[in-house]
Design a protein around this motif. Structure first.
Motif, short mmCIF file in Angstrom:
data_model
loop_
_atom_site.label_atom_id
_atom_site.label_comp_id
_atom_site.label_asym_id
_atom_site.label_seq_id
_atom_site.Cartn_x
_atom_site.Cartn_y
_atom_site.Cartn_z
N TRP A 109 -5.04 -2.36 -9.87
CA TRP A 109 -5.68 -1.42 -10.80
C TRP A 109 -5.20 0.01 -10.55
O TRP A 109 -5.30 0.86 -11.44
CB TRP A 109 -7.21 -1.51 -10.73
CG TRP A 109 -7.81 -1.39 -9.36
CD1 TRP A 109 -8.21 -2.42 -8.57
CD2 TRP A 109 -8.07 -0.19 -8.62
NE1 TRP A 109 -8.70 -1.93 -7.38
CE2 TRP A 109 -8.63 -0.57 -7.37
CE3 TRP A 109 -7.89 1.17 -8.86
CZ2 TRP A 109 -9.00 0.35 -6.40
CZ3 TRP A 109 -8.26 2.09 -7.89
CH2 TRP A 109 -8.80 1.68 -6.68
N GLU A 149 -11.91 4.67 -1.72
CA GLU A 149 -11.09 4.91 -0.53
C GLU A 149 -11.92 5.48 0.60
O GLU A 149 -11.75 5.10 1.77
CB GLU A 149 -9.94 5.85 -0.86
CG GLU A 149 -8.85 5.15 -1.62
CD GLU A 149 -7.47 5.70 -1.32
OE1 GLU A 149 -7.37 6.88 -0.97
OE2 GLU A 149 -6.50 4.93 -1.44
N ARG A 180 -3.32 0.99 -3.54
CA ARG A 180 -4.25 1.36 -2.47
C ARG A 180 -4.45 0.21 -1.49
O ARG A 180 -5.27 0.30 -0.59
CB ARG A 180 -5.58 1.79 -3.07
CG ARG A 180 -5.39 3.07 -3.88
CD ARG A 180 -6.61 3.41 -4.71
NE ARG A 180 -6.28 4.42 -5.70
CZ ARG A 180 -6.72 5.68 -5.68
NH1 ARG A 180 -7.53 6.08 -4.73
NH2 ARG A 180 -6.37 6.52 -6.62
N VAL A 227 -9.29 -7.03 3.07
CA VAL A 227 -10.43 -6.60 2.26
C VAL A 227 -10.95 -7.67 1.33
O VAL A 227 -12.14 -7.74 1.07
CB VAL A 227 -10.15 -5.35 1.39
CG1 VAL A 227 -10.66 -4.11 2.03
CG2 VAL A 227 -8.73 -5.19 0.99
N GLU A 287 0.84 -1.20 0.00
CA GLU A 287 0.00 0.00 0.00
C GLU A 287 0.89 1.26 0.00
O GLU A 287 1.90 1.29 0.70
CB GLU A 287 -0.87 -0.04 1.26
CG GLU A 287 -1.90 1.03 1.35
CD GLU A 287 -2.72 0.93 2.64
OE1 GLU A 287 -2.57 -0.07 3.38
OE2 GLU A 287 -3.50 1.84 2.91
N MET A 316 -3.21 2.03 -13.01
CA MET A 316 -3.81 2.68 -14.17
C MET A 316 -4.63 3.91 -13.77
O MET A 316 -5.31 4.49 -14.60
CB MET A 316 -4.71 1.70 -14.94
CG MET A 316 -4.00 0.45 -15.45
SD MET A 316 -2.46 0.78 -16.34
CE MET A 316 -3.02 1.74 -17.71
N VAL A 317 -4.59 4.28 -12.48
CA VAL A 317 -5.40 5.40 -11.99
C VAL A 317 -4.49 6.34 -11.20
O VAL A 317 -3.77 5.90 -10.29
CB VAL A 317 -6.55 4.89 -11.08
CG1 VAL A 317 -7.38 6.06 -10.57
CG2 VAL A 317 -7.44 3.91 -11.83
N GLU A 318 -4.56 7.63 -11.54
CA GLU A 318 -3.76 8.61 -10.78
C GLU A 318 -4.15 8.55 -9.31
O GLU A 318 -5.31 8.32 -9.00
CB GLU A 318 -4.03 10.01 -11.32
CG GLU A 318 -3.28 10.30 -12.61
CD GLU A 318 -3.52 11.74 -13.06
OE1 GLU A 318 -3.53 12.64 -12.21
OE2 GLU A 318 -3.72 11.93 -14.25
N VAL A 326 -13.61 -1.11 -10.19
CA VAL A 326 -13.54 -0.30 -8.97
C VAL A 326 -14.96 0.01 -8.47
O VAL A 326 -15.22 0.01 -7.27
CB VAL A 326 -12.73 1.01 -9.19
CG1 VAL A 326 -12.56 1.76 -7.89
CG2 VAL A 326 -11.36 0.70 -9.78
N HIS A 379 -13.06 0.96 8.20
CA HIS A 379 -11.97 0.78 9.15
C HIS A 379 -12.27 1.44 10.50
O HIS A 379 -11.61 1.15 11.49
CB HIS A 379 -10.68 1.36 8.57
CG HIS A 379 -9.44 0.76 9.14
ND1 HIS A 379 -9.04 -0.51 8.81
CD2 HIS A 379 -8.54 1.23 10.01
CE1 HIS A 379 -7.93 -0.77 9.46
NE2 HIS A 379 -7.59 0.26 10.20
N PHE A 423 -5.42 -3.50 3.88
CA PHE A 423 -5.00 -2.09 3.94
C PHE A 423 -4.94 -1.62 5.38
O PHE A 423 -5.53 -2.24 6.28
CB PHE A 423 -5.93 -1.20 3.11
CG PHE A 423 -7.25 -0.90 3.79
CD1 PHE A 423 -8.24 -1.85 3.86
CD2 PHE A 423 -7.47 0.35 4.36
CE1 PHE A 423 -9.44 -1.57 4.49
CE2 PHE A 423 -8.67 0.63 4.99
CZ PHE A 423 -9.66 -0.34 5.05
N ARG A 424 -4.24 -0.52 5.59
CA ARG A 424 -4.18 0.11 6.91
C ARG A 424 -5.12 1.31 6.89
O ARG A 424 -5.11 2.08 5.94
CB ARG A 424 -2.76 0.62 7.23
CG ARG A 424 -1.73 -0.48 7.39
CD ARG A 424 -0.40 0.13 7.79
NE ARG A 424 0.03 1.18 6.87
CZ ARG A 424 0.73 0.98 5.77
NH1 ARG A 424 1.09 -0.23 5.45
NH2 ARG A 424 1.09 1.98 4.99
N GLY A 425 -5.94 1.44 7.91
CA GLY A 425 -6.89 2.55 7.95
C GLY A 425 -6.22 3.85 8.35
O GLY A 425 -5.17 3.82 9.00
N PRO A 426 -6.80 4.98 7.97
CA PRO A 426 -6.17 6.26 8.26
C PRO A 426 -6.24 6.64 9.73
O PRO A 426 -5.48 7.48 10.19
CB PRO A 426 -6.99 7.25 7.42
CG PRO A 426 -8.31 6.58 7.24
CD PRO A 426 -8.04 5.12 7.23
#
Lengths: 250, 159
Positions: A88, B139, A98, A76, A44, A91-93, A139, B146, A63-66
């Motif tokens: 993916w 996101e 993620r 996930v 990530e 291919m995405v700015e 997505v 989370h 993933f790690r949460g904020p």
């Protein structure tokens, strides 16, 4: 090798609808990579420079949460059927992964460098268009899956989330789709196995509308499946003990 | 009709040719809507994409008779919503309601479809930008997942 790569792409639901000539060309741009169980494929927040397609094996995404002060990791999704795309974000700015992807078993992936895919897409915008449509679809399905997990958590009930998903998909799912039976299968522990068997069949052999819905259901029901597997293992242990000869050593 | 200069100022439209901006502006409508106004209804056919010019909007999922809040947009100008316009089955996956008075730009899907047909390179570039918005929604939703239970907006659901 490109023949093997082409077979993976031809059987991938993600590349359904792409021109055969593009698939043949893509196969020449990819390389196979191997990972052992527990090996990290990407992390990530790392710069996303490769787009992958699963050829065999299984991959865990987490993933790690904020808000997690203790860097808590949330699982996930487990990706286990061949042809499923990974990474993916390449291919995405802003081109940063993620999630963290880790091989769950011995795994083979087809890897496409981002710059090569972008160059091909720029030269062949029809392909670029198909690629971006497929990524938005992928997505978008992930957004839907996560929102349904939120619903399941809110109601402490996976069946509510599944019913919601099927209601939302009602006018696009075929009338005879086995997915309509899912809420009924989930209501009784005795038919849980039937539910997962049906989902596994539909996510591979269903039509293009059924497959992503089945995929989302499998995601939502991850904990239920793990509980069922544990229950079945305990049942097998109990049976082997109950059926053992009376004079057998412990 | 919207002002093409207004479009050009939004990050989504940065760098688009003037002719394209004029064509989009010709079909776009600026809407000023009051608090509580529902701009998009879950499951309705996705016929338009929206850009938030001011104010903030809530993203809601209907479950039975409840509307659960799964996100809020409004921190930055020009955020896109209604991306189901660009993906089958072309039905909105959530409802969008204004938190307070808001101004949005509504662009019909037909205009994008027309431009996509004329110019696949424009289509590729535009969908790449749409993908960024969808990824951001992903996101946002994932971050809520989370949160410990009873702290996320979902648990503070809108009645």
């Amino acid at each position: 090798m490109s023949r093997r790569a082409q077979r993976v792409l031809e059987n991938s639901p993600f590349f359904e609808g792409f021109a055969q000539s593009d698939i043949a060309q893509l196969a020449t741009l990819a390389k196979f990579l191997r990972y052992e169980a527990g090996q990290e494929i990407f992390a990530e927040e790392e710069l996303a420079e490769q787009f992958y397609v699963l050829a065999s094996g299984a991959v865990d995404l987490s993933f790690r949460g904020p808000w997690a002060a203790d860097a808590q990791v949330t699982h996930v999704q487990t990706v286990s059927h061949p042809g499923y795309p990974l990474g993916w974000s390449s291919m995405v700015e802003p081109y940063a992964y993620r999630a963290t992807a880790t091989a769950r078993a011995h795994t083979r992936l087809l890897a496409f460098p981002r710059d090569v895919l972008e160059e091909y897409a720029n030269k062949n915008p029809e392909f670029g268009l198909a690629l971006m449509r497929a990524i938005i679809g992928l997505v978008g399905d992930r957004v839907r899956a996560i929102r349904l997990q939120l619903i399941a958590r809110r109601y402490h009930d996976d069946v509510t989330a599944i019913r919601q998903l099927l209601r939302d998909s009602d006018d696009v799912l075929p009338f005879f789709s086995p997915l309509h039976k899912l809420p009924h299968y989930l209501e009784n522990r005795l038919t849980l196995d039937d539910a997962f068997h049906m989902l596994d069949v539909v996510r591979v052999r269903g039509d293009p509308v059924e497959r992503p819905v089945a995929e989302v259901c499998v995601d939502i029901l991850g904990n239920v499946r793990r509980e069922l597997q544990l229950y079945q293992q305990l049942q097998a242990i109990y049976s082997s003990v109950a059926d053992a000869p009376a004079d057998m050593d412990p | 009709m919207a002002d093409p200069r207004q479009l050009a100022a939004l990050s989504f439209f940065h760098g688009m040719p003037e002719r394209t901006l004029n064509r989009i502006a010709q079909s776009a409508t600026e809407l000023s809507v009051p608090a509580g106004h529902v701009l998009v209804r879950q499951n309705d056919r996705a016929t338009a994409v929206f850009f938030l010019l001011s104010g903030s909007v809530q993203i809601l999922i209907r479950v039975g008779s409840d509307d659960l809040l799964v996100g809020v947009l409004g921190e930055e100008e020009g955020q896109l919503f209604g991306w189901s316009t660009f993906r089958p089955p072309y039905r909105y996956t959530a409802s969008v309601r204004c938190e307070g008075p808001a101004v949005v730009l509504r662009v019909p899907a037909t205009v994008f479809n027309e431009l996509f047909e004329q110019d696949p390179a424009f289509a590729y570039a535009t969908l790449s930008r749409v993908a960024v918005s969808v990824a951001n929604r992903y996101e946002d939703a994932r971050d809520l997942l989370h949160l410990p239970p009873r702290q996320g907006p979902v648990d503070g659901g809108v009645p």
